[in-house]
Motif scaffolding. Sequence first.
Motif, short mmCIF file in Angstrom:
data_model
loop_
_atom_site.label_atom_id
_atom_site.label_comp_id
_atom_site.label_asym_id
_atom_site.label_seq_id
_atom_site.Cartn_x
_atom_site.Cartn_y
_atom_site.Cartn_z
N UNK A 202 18.57 32.70 -14.76
CA UNK A 202 18.79 31.45 -14.02
C UNK A 202 18.17 30.27 -14.75
N UNK A 203 18.79 29.11 -14.58
CA UNK A 203 18.26 27.82 -15.07
C UNK A 203 18.24 26.89 -13.86
N UNK A 204 17.08 26.32 -13.58
CA UNK A 204 16.92 25.49 -12.39
C UNK A 204 16.42 24.11 -12.80
N UNK A 205 17.19 23.09 -12.45
CA UNK A 205 16.80 21.71 -12.68
C UNK A 205 16.46 21.11 -11.33
N UNK A 206 15.28 20.53 -11.19
CA UNK A 206 14.89 19.96 -9.91
C UNK A 206 14.21 18.61 -10.10
N UNK A 207 14.28 17.81 -9.05
CA UNK A 207 13.58 16.53 -9.04
C UNK A 207 13.15 16.21 -7.61
N UNK A 208 12.15 15.37 -7.48
CA UNK A 208 11.70 14.95 -6.16
C UNK A 208 11.20 13.51 -6.23
N UNK A 209 11.19 12.87 -5.08
CA UNK A 209 10.63 11.52 -4.93
C UNK A 209 9.97 11.45 -3.56
N UNK A 210 8.76 10.92 -3.54
CA UNK A 210 7.99 10.80 -2.30
C UNK A 210 7.45 9.38 -2.19
N UNK A 211 7.59 8.81 -1.01
CA UNK A 211 6.95 7.53 -0.68
C UNK A 211 5.91 7.83 0.38
N UNK B 181 0.80 -1.23 0.00
CA UNK B 181 0.00 0.00 0.00
C UNK B 181 0.84 1.27 0.00
N UNK B 182 2.07 1.18 -0.45
CA UNK B 182 2.94 2.35 -0.56
C UNK B 182 2.70 3.01 -1.92
N UNK B 183 2.70 4.32 -1.94
CA UNK B 183 2.53 5.06 -3.18
C UNK B 183 3.80 5.86 -3.47
N UNK B 184 4.26 5.82 -4.71
CA UNK B 184 5.43 6.58 -5.15
C UNK B 184 4.96 7.77 -5.97
N UNK B 185 5.47 8.93 -5.64
CA UNK B 185 5.25 10.14 -6.44
C UNK B 185 6.63 10.71 -6.74
N UNK B 186 6.91 10.97 -8.00
CA UNK B 186 8.20 11.54 -8.36
C UNK B 186 8.02 12.50 -9.53
N UNK B 187 8.99 13.38 -9.68
CA UNK B 187 8.89 14.36 -10.75
C UNK B 187 10.23 14.96 -11.10
N UNK C 163 1.79 8.25 6.53
CA UNK C 163 3.18 8.63 6.76
C UNK C 163 3.84 8.78 5.39
N UNK C 164 4.61 9.87 5.22
CA UNK C 164 5.30 10.06 3.95
C UNK C 164 6.70 10.59 4.18
N UNK C 165 7.56 10.30 3.22
CA UNK C 165 8.92 10.82 3.21
C UNK C 165 9.23 11.32 1.82
N UNK C 166 9.80 12.51 1.73
CA UNK C 166 10.11 13.12 0.43
C UNK C 166 11.55 13.59 0.41
N UNK C 167 12.14 13.50 -0.76
CA UNK C 167 13.45 14.10 -0.99
C UNK C 167 13.33 14.98 -2.22
N UNK C 168 13.90 16.18 -2.14
CA UNK C 168 13.89 17.13 -3.25
C UNK C 168 15.30 17.66 -3.46
N UNK C 169 15.69 17.77 -4.72
CA UNK C 169 17.00 18.29 -5.08
C UNK C 169 16.84 19.38 -6.13
N UNK C 170 17.67 20.42 -6.02
CA UNK C 170 17.58 21.53 -6.96
C UNK C 170 18.99 22.00 -7.33
#
Length: 161
Positions: A105-114, A80-86, A124-131
Amino acid sequence: PLLSGELSVGYLDQRNPNAGEGARHYSGPIFSGALTRQLSPDSSVSLYLTRALPVSAYQSNGYYVWTSAQAALQLPLPFAVQLRCGLGQQWNQYRAAAAGLRRSDRILSWYATLRRPLHASLALSGSYRSELRRSNIAEFETTSGGLLLQLEWQAFGEPTR
């Protein structure tokens, strides 16, 4: 329908009399669009495109032109875990020139969430984001990342669609 979309298009004529030379007036298109394809009841892929004029706090600019393209994916995983990423790319352009230099400016970003539901109104969720920000002015180049752990409580139940 399996495919849905939303599009807003406009023409903006904005005046900023207290801004610096080159940033006192903007006249041009603005838009926002989203396209989502349902892959299954619990999974989807989305594309977003935006052009807007946020207020600027950089030098004597009254605004900056923000254009972005993003893609997002949502998938169910086991237990029952859901992945969201972008992944997204953003371009910022500042019109006023201080000392003859216009900022860009040019900004490249990504994220992943469980995310995993624990109860009918608790998850309960955990996310990581990078820019990664690249700029034509070296002092504005940055690399950042962040981890967010979140306990979600829907005190008033699930929202209706």
